[in-house]
Design an enzyme around this catalytic site. Structure first.
Site, PDB file in Angstrom:
ATOM      1  N   HIS A  47      -3.244   7.060   2.849  1.00 30.06           N
ATOM      2  CA  HIS A  47      -1.994   7.605   2.854  1.00 30.06           C
ATOM      3  C   HIS A  47      -1.876   8.828   3.680  1.00 30.06           C
ATOM      4  CE1 HIS A  47      -3.633   9.963  -0.236  1.00 30.06           C
ATOM      5  NE2 HIS A  47      -2.677  10.964  -0.323  1.00 30.06           N
ATOM      6  N   ASP A  48      -3.169   9.381   3.932  1.00 30.38           N
ATOM      7  CA  ASP A  48      -2.853  10.535   4.779  1.00 30.38           C
ATOM      8  C   ASP A  48      -3.355  10.537   6.234  1.00 30.38           C
ATOM      9  OD1 ASP A  48      -2.285  12.285   2.830  1.00 30.38           O
ATOM     10  OD2 ASP A  48      -4.195  12.495   2.172  1.00 30.38           O
ATOM     11  N   ASP A  50      -8.033  15.261  -6.148  1.00 31.14           N
ATOM     12  CA  ASP A  50      -7.405  15.816  -4.901  1.00 31.14           C
ATOM     13  C   ASP A  50      -8.156  16.980  -4.296  1.00 31.14           C
ATOM     14  OD1 ASP A  50      -5.220  15.222  -3.146  1.00 31.14           O
ATOM     15  OD2 ASP A  50      -4.624  17.217  -3.712  1.00 31.14           O
ATOM     16  N   GLU A  75     -12.080  13.773  -3.248  1.00 31.79           N
ATOM     17  CA  GLU A  75     -11.633  14.091  -1.974  1.00 31.79           C
ATOM     18  C   GLU A  75     -11.963  15.323  -1.364  1.00 31.79           C
ATOM     19  OE1 GLU A  75      -7.588  14.144   0.819  1.00 31.79           O
ATOM     20  OE2 GLU A  75      -7.726  15.154  -1.187  1.00 31.79           O
ATOM     21  N   ASP A  97      -5.068   9.297  -9.691  1.00 31.34           N
ATOM     22  CA  ASP A  97      -5.235  10.644  -8.882  1.00 31.34           C
ATOM     23  C   ASP A  97      -4.710  11.794  -9.492  1.00 31.34           C
ATOM     24  OD1 ASP A  97      -5.238  12.001  -6.300  1.00 31.34           O
ATOM     25  OD2 ASP A  97      -4.179  10.368  -5.181  1.00 31.34           O
TER      26      ASP A  97
HETATM   27  C1  NOJ Z   1      -4.639  15.259  -0.365  1.00 29.25           C
HETATM   28  C2  NOJ Z   1      -3.506  14.316  -0.434  1.00 29.25           C
HETATM   29  O1  NOJ Z   1      -4.143  12.984  -0.143  1.00 29.25           O
HETATM   30  C3  NOJ Z   1      -2.352  14.653   0.269  1.00 29.25           C
HETATM   31  O2  NOJ Z   1      -1.323  13.481   0.638  1.00 29.25           O
HETATM   32  C4  NOJ Z   1      -1.528  15.947  -0.190  1.00 29.25           C
HETATM   33  O3  NOJ Z   1      -0.635  16.187   0.596  1.00 29.25           O
HETATM   34  C5  NOJ Z   1      -2.840  17.126  -0.367  1.00 29.25           C
HETATM   35  N1  NOJ Z   1      -3.915  16.578  -0.818  1.00 29.25           N
HETATM   36  C6  NOJ Z   1      -2.204  18.110  -1.177  1.00 29.25           C
HETATM   37  O4  NOJ Z   1      -2.373  17.845  -2.495  1.00 29.25           O
END
Ligand code: NOJ
Length: 556
Positions: free
Chosen positions: A329-330, A200, A255, A98
């Site tokens: 995870h989000d 990311d 992402e 990542d």
């Molecule tokens: C996306 C990530 O998946 C998340 O967990 C993070 O808080 C934000 N980007 C900031 O890096």
């Protein structure tokens, strides 16, 4: 023809902190991943995506990187990482790092240097602006972590931009020196032999140079239109591809927050030499009333189908490539959100897997999905560790929402739901740690990896089977897509065709029995049941679907 290994393969996302702890400190570690490689190989996945394990103050669980070249001691050492890479490769598993290059941690030495003043050579690695006329922030953009996206640096009197947590200053991609440092750093990981990057919030790296105010009229008018898919982002990604991705043969997942299919076609059409695939979130917003995440709401199946269908059709037409997922995870877990996590938990988990794995794109499994893990169901704000969730709670209370309602909203929407530790066995803390887990010391639930492995009908084996099917049949990567019933709030069915074959997938998203029939044009074909979550072995043209039943049919 779509025939790359990653177009037929499946990614397994590991949230290392919550995966497996070998040293008893309550935090998962690299040695824990090494110990579970045989488990992952048995599941049959191709690529392991590891969320960040670089040196970090952990204000956002590692997405705040202080040193790109070293492993945070809480996860282990670089020697552990090298061993992981080698042992994963021995088992045919690839490793995807990542990579966070929209921002760093405030502790990164570039930022520490930048703080020394406007003349410092690193100052321009970040985004600094003078205050507005009233002395306040330079514009009204909002941070994803609540409040203004700008923080005042009292020493210099200037503000720095942080689209995320205040300890995560945004990098200035307009600076060619910064670009070069990032490409070199990525190449260093390429040299090490990793197989890919998940990038990311990569579509946020190029900001509108005028930094205009937004209208703040709706929940989306928070500034994002001035940095999402910004003016130079495609240029930067093409450069990254030329300097790093292509050179090391890396697979890349971007992402993409608040993006469009048109942009994602540009990001992923191979002719443009940018990324391999785009991970978008539009289907994760079907339960955001008026675009508002922090509100309690149920999704409509017609909305979910409409969004998924749009991405299936548009990305295929433009030669782009989707990442397919129900959670990460989000996000909260998908079971309660889209199906059922109580009476029909097993059926629901298999239904979601079957519906997703029939689509075109690269499939993703988030740790614990393969054993139908459920949400955390926390009852007290003190149980939340996540800064985003805690900030949201404080803002809800400030807006007059009662504490009970605010907790309910978090229970539905918080990403912490997906971060509770993996449930390996029936020993204390589900065998995750011999110490006290960093999150959720009390999560009573007896669904574990041990039990899933011992039961040949478990969801684990459904995933194993679906992963193998996608590798075996070219129709998964190449078939076209047609949504069959756009109107039903209960039935999700679609058909895909390729050469002289068809795939028909149907799911009943309800507790009721539902009548369904094989579409007329396929009724006289040879029909094989590729997947069923009720153990069906034969099929009539007219079917009574059981609660949360799903079927995947292959017709020739
Ligand atoms: C996306 C990530 O998946 C998340 O967990 C993070 O808080 C934000 N980007 C900031 O890096």
């Amino acid at each position: 023809m779509n025939n790359e290994w990653w177009q037929k393969g499946t990614v397994y996302q590991i949230y290392p902190r919550s995966f497996y702890d070998t040293n008893g400190d309550g935090i998962g570690d690299i040695r824990g991943i090494i110990e579970k490689l045989d488990y992952l190989a048995k599941l049959g996945v191709d690529l392991l995506w590891l969320t960040p394990m670089y040196v970090s103050p952990q204000r956002d669980n590692g997405y705040d990187i202080a040193d790109y070249f070293n492993i945070d001691p809480q996860y282990g050492t670089m020697a552990d990482f090298d061993e992981l890479l080698e042992k994963a490769h021995q088992r045919g598993l690839k490793i995807m790092m990542d990579m966070v290059v929209n921002h760093t941690s405030y502790q990164h030495h570039w930022f520490q240097e930048a703080l020394k003043g406007e003349d410092n050579p690193y100052r321009d690695y970040y985004i600094w602006k003078d205050p507005a006329a009233d002395g306040g922030p330079p514009n009204n953009w909002l941070s994803k972590f609540s409040g203004s996206a700008w923080e005042l640096d009292a020493a210099s009197g200037q503000y720095y931009l942080h689209l995320y947590e205040v300890g995560m200053p945004d990098l200035n991609w307009e600076n060619p020196k910064l670009q070069e440092e990032i490409y070199n750093m990525m190449a260093w990981w390429g040299e090490k032999g990793i197989d890919g990057f998940r990038l990311d919030v990569i579509n946020n790296i190029s900001k509108n140079p005028d930094f205009p105010n937004d209208s703040l009229a709706t929940a989306q008018d928070d500034g994002r239109k001035f940095y999402v898919d910004g003016p130079h982002v495609h240029e930067y990604l093409h450069q990254m591809n030329r300097h790093v991705f292509d050179k090391y043969g890396l697979v890349t997942v971007g992402e993409m927050s608040s993006t469009t299919p048109e942009q994602c076609i540009k990001y992923t059409n191979p002719e443009r030499e940018e990324l391999s695939m785009a991970f978008n979130f539009h289907h994760m917003k079907v339960d955001y009333p008026g675009g508002k995440k922090w509100a309690s709401a149920k999704f409509q199946l017609t909305d979910l189908k409409r969004v998924m269908t749009e991405w299936q059709l548009k990305m295929a037409a433009g030669g782009g490539w989707n990442a397919l997922f129900w959670t990460n995870h989000d996000q909260p877990r998908a079971l309660a959100r889209f199906a059922n996590d109580t009476v029909y938990r097993e059926q629901s988990a298999k239904l979601l897997a079957i519906i997703l794995f029939g689509l075109q794109g690269t499939t993703f499994i988030y740790q614990g999905e393969e054993i139908a893990m459920t949400d955390a169901n926390f009852t007290d704000i003190s149980q939340y560790d996540d800064a985003e969730s805690r900030n949201a709670y404080a803002h809800l209370l400030a807006d007059g929402v009662t504490a009970a309602d605010a907790l309910q909203i978090l229970r539905e929407k918080s990403r912490e739901n997906a971060r509770i530790p993996m449930q390996w066995d029936d020993t204390p803390h589900h065998g995750f740690t011999s110490g006290e887990p960093w999150l959720a010391p009390i999560h009573e639930d007896n669904w574990t990896v041990d039990k899933a492995l011992a039961n040949p009908d478990s969801i684990f084996y459904t995933y194993q089977h679906l992963i193998a099917l996608r590798r075996e049949h070219a129709i998964f990567a190449n078939g076209d897509f047609r949504l069959l019933d756009a109107e039903s709030e209960v039935i999700y069915d679609y058909a895909r065709e390729w050469q002289n074959e068809a795939l028909v997938v149907v799911g009943n998203f309800s507790e009721k029995e539902m009548a369904w029939h094989v579409p007329a044009q396929y009724q006289n074909k040879d029909c094989a049941i590729l997947a069923s979550n009720y153990g069906r072995e034969t099929l009539e043209n007219q079917v009574t679907l059981q609660p949360y039943e799903a079927l995947m049919l292959h017709l020739k």
